[in-house]
Design an enzyme around this catalytic site. Structure first.
Site, PDB file in Angstrom:
ATOM      1  N   GLU A 177      64.300-143.707 -19.801  1.00  0.00           N
ATOM      2  CA  GLU A 177      65.683-144.120 -20.037  1.00  0.00           C
ATOM      3  C   GLU A 177      66.066-145.189 -19.026  1.00  0.00           C
ATOM      4  O   GLU A 177      66.317-144.888 -17.856  1.00  0.00           O
ATOM      5  CB  GLU A 177      66.652-142.933 -19.930  1.00  0.00           C
ATOM      6  CG  GLU A 177      66.554-141.940 -21.072  1.00  0.00           C
ATOM      7  CD  GLU A 177      67.638-140.871 -21.007  1.00  0.00           C
ATOM      8  OE1 GLU A 177      68.616-141.065 -20.240  1.00  0.00           O
ATOM      9  OE2 GLU A 177      67.513-139.849 -21.703  1.00  0.00           O
ATOM     10  N   GLU A 203      65.449-133.906 -18.664  1.00  0.00           N
ATOM     11  CA  GLU A 203      65.997-133.965 -17.305  1.00  0.00           C
ATOM     12  C   GLU A 203      66.139-132.572 -16.673  1.00  0.00           C
ATOM     13  O   GLU A 203      67.174-132.236 -16.097  1.00  0.00           O
ATOM     14  CB  GLU A 203      67.360-134.675 -17.344  1.00  0.00           C
ATOM     15  CG  GLU A 203      67.768-135.270 -16.011  1.00  0.00           C
ATOM     16  CD  GLU A 203      69.034-136.108 -16.091  1.00  0.00           C
ATOM     17  OE1 GLU A 203      69.783-136.136 -15.108  1.00  0.00           O
ATOM     18  OE2 GLU A 203      69.253-136.744 -17.142  1.00  0.00           O
TER      19      GLU A 203
END
Length: 640
Positions: free
Chosen positions: A277, A203
């Site tokens: 995710e 991320e």
């Protein structure tokens, strides 16, 4: 007659020679096919996960990633097989796991890849069971851990800039990767192993402080032998900032909508889609409610993803527990520490139980099996048990326990946890730190937000109040004689995400003013409460529990297990806030503010017979510890 025997013998010899020749030819012929078969297998093993088309292929065949995240460091090793078998029974074909740098390298020159942290054994188990693996080696993993899984000793460098090409960070990453990556290289798909993809960092699009950083991590992996598909993973609003050339861009989300699809298409047309995710739930923070996501919402979104031809990884499939002081903290609006449970409202509960979410997902994934290829049977559940209540019968004050810590450190000014000379000069990562100085009058303490995260304040061992982020002043009672002023400071968890990772130093991080003048002359004790420290307390002079024991203090009791130990749940009604240790193992924090009202105690942490329980309590306790057969994670609230 003799001539006849001679001819018969010659025929037998001739037949034997012919048989040997035929056998040799057959052997060579068979060997040729074995060699060809092995060569073909090797060729196929070079055809790993392919991302050049709009659909993944593996071994040259269309492939859907039906993945699930499990953190080996949050699951007791004796239960690894159980949890992975339950994944497979749900229809999962790919295991995703993160690698926590902070646990594997707790000190600069110390590495740990053993027992609970044996990553190679975990990957080998996945391969044995038939699961593919997506590996997320970091260095930053988030995983809702303290400092996102980065080791706190990095912060000893005052100029440190985490997750950038800052020289100190780059050097540390290279040293870590030199140890880690060679361990996983042999497990890659093209070498016959289960690893089909490797995630670059995590991320980075929401951090994005250094445009050269992701390229550095990519090359660090490549140069050490990583040859499988590389991928990045970001939320849709930072999707464009987190990628790097040569890596597949994957997305994180809870809801699927057309805007996200358009965003993905604009960045990576004609590439397979992977939801790296899909959040099946969420973590909890102290003082709030237990977050849940309705099973129907979960399955609806996953079905929507799959119908669009996208692959998906369930994060988390099984959360487990943040044993010890592993938990991170949130700081979106204000600082909030995460609880010890990492149940996450995942399909498989904290203790490995099946949930409604699990059953619905199993039904959904069964539709994606080849015809005639049914799902494996669901493994039998391990039953939890209740045990007799433990009565705390011995007491040891914090002050009496100080002689079992490392030698105290003296300094003029307060020194933050990370810069203490503890742990072979690597500083203190977790737990509590006690700072002591002297005063000769009453007055006003002003912390100036230099207490991280909370300090219980004492004068001559008597509690007078606390200082924390929103309480910056405290009155000290009058007194003319010299008295000891003590600050017991707790690190409740470093922030695990966001752009302020560099500012996560703990303890007293600056001056504390007393009547407007900075305090000086400190003696500091490191109370990280590691296994060896709790073990050493067995040599202390414990006292029978008095009617009014002093706080903070340690309380000891026993729990008896008369048969093979089962899982159980520790509950402490009437206690305030502290830490629970079973056989010197740190289960985690408890706090009456909730939401979590029980601590998961796995059966493997117990043994048949007498087990020792030690509770460190800060403020108050009722001296009974309960062991029940069901968890209590607190009042629920649906995730928005």
């Amino acid at each position: 007659m003799g001539v006849l025997r001679t001819r018969t013998k010659q025929k037998q010899i001739h037949a034997f020679i012919c048989l040997c020749i035929v056998g040799f030819i057959f052997y060579k012929y068979l060997g040729f096919f074995q060699s060809s078969s092995q060569t073909d297998l090797k060729k196929m093993r070079k055809m790993g996960l392919n991302t050049n088309l709009s659909q993944f292929t593996l071994d040259g065949k269309p492939f859907f990633i039906l993945g699930g995240s499990v953190h080996y460091f949050r699951v007791p090793r004796p239960y690894w097989r159980d949890r992975l078998l339950k994944m497979m029974a749900c229809g999962i074909n790919t295991l995703t796991t993160h690698v926590p740098w902070s646990l594997h390298q707790p000190e600069k020159g110390v590495f740990n890849f053993h027992t609970q942290l044996d990553l190679e054994a975990f990957i080998s188990l996945a391969a044995e069971l038939g699961l593919w693996v997506i590996l997320c080696p970091g260095p930053y993993i988030s995983a809702d851990m303290d400092l996102g899984g980065l080791p706190s000793w990095l912060l000893r460098d005052d100029s440190m800039r985490l997750r950038t090409t800052h020289p100190g960070f780059i050097q540390a990453v290279n040293t870590y990767f030199d140890k880690l990556i060679p361990k996983v290289v042999p497990f890659q798909f093209h070498k016959g192993g289960p690893i089909i993809a490797v995630q670059i960092e995590n991320e980075y699009g929401s951090f994005a402080k250094d445009e050269k950083y992701m390229l550095f991590i990519k090359e660090a992996l490549w140069s050490r032998g990583i040859r499988e598909v590389l991928l990045t993973s970001d939320k849709s609003n930072s999707f464009k900032l987190g990628g790097v050339v040569g890596a597949l861009r994957a997305v994180k989300l809870r809801k699927m909508n057309q805007r996200i699809i358009q965003e993905l298409n604009s960045v990576k047309p004609n590439k397979p889609f992977l939801v790296m995710e899909y959040w099946t739930g969420w973590y909890d923070t102290w003082g709030e409610l237990h977050h849940v996501l309705p099973p129907e919402d979960t399955v609806s979104t996953v079905r929507n993803i799959l119908r669009r031809g996208m692959s998906v990884n369930l994060h988390m499939f099984h959360g487990g527990s943040s044993f010890g002081f592993m938990n991170g903290a949130d700081s979106d609006l204000s600082y909030k520490a995460l609880v010890s449970s990492y149940d996450y409202d995942a399909p498989l509960s904290e203790a490995g139980g099946y949930t409604a979410k699990y059953h619905l997902l199993r039904d959904l994934f069964s539709q994606f099996r080849p015809e005639g290829n049914s799902l494996p049977d669901m493994p039998k559940l391990r039953y939890s048990d209740s045990y007799e209540t433990a009565i705390m019968y011995q007491h040891l004050s914090l002050w009496d326990a100080l002689s079992f810590t490392e030698s105290p450190f003296t300094s003029s000014k307060p020194v933050n946890m990370e810069n203490l000379p503890a742990n072979n000069g690597n500083g203190q990562s977790y737990g509590y730190t006690l700072y002591e100085t002297t005063i000769t009058s009453g007055g006003i303490l002003q912390s100036g937000d230099n207490v991280r995260d909370c300090a219980l304040v004492y004068v001559d061992k008597k509690y007078i109040g606390l200082l924390k982020r929103k309480i910056l002043e405290l009155a000290v009672p009058d007194g003319k004689e010299e008295r000891t002023l003590s600050f017991l400071v707790e690190n409740r968890g470093r922030v695990h995400r966001g752009r302020n990772l560099d500012k996560q130093r703990k303890g007293l991080v600056g001056d504390i003013l007393f009547n407007g003048i900075p305090l000086r002359g400190f003696t500091t004790y490191s109370l990280d409460m590691k296994f060896d420290f709790i073990e050493s307390l067995n040599q202390a002079s414990w006292k029978n529990l008095p009617e009014t024991p002093s706080f903070p203090g340690f309380f000891m009791g026993r729990v008896f297990v008369y048969s093979y130990p089962s899982d159980t749940f520790v509950k402490l009604p009437g206690w305030g806030k502290g830490v629970v240790f079973i056989n010197s193992l740190n289960l985690g924090r408890y706090w009456s503010v909730g939401p979590q009202q029980s601590l998961y105690l796995p059966g493997p942490f117990l043994h048949s017979g007498v087990n020792q329980i030690v509770v460190f309590e800060e403020m108050e306790g009722d001296y009974y510890v309960h062991f029940e057969d069901s968890p209590d994670l607190g009042m629920e609230v649906e995730i928005d």
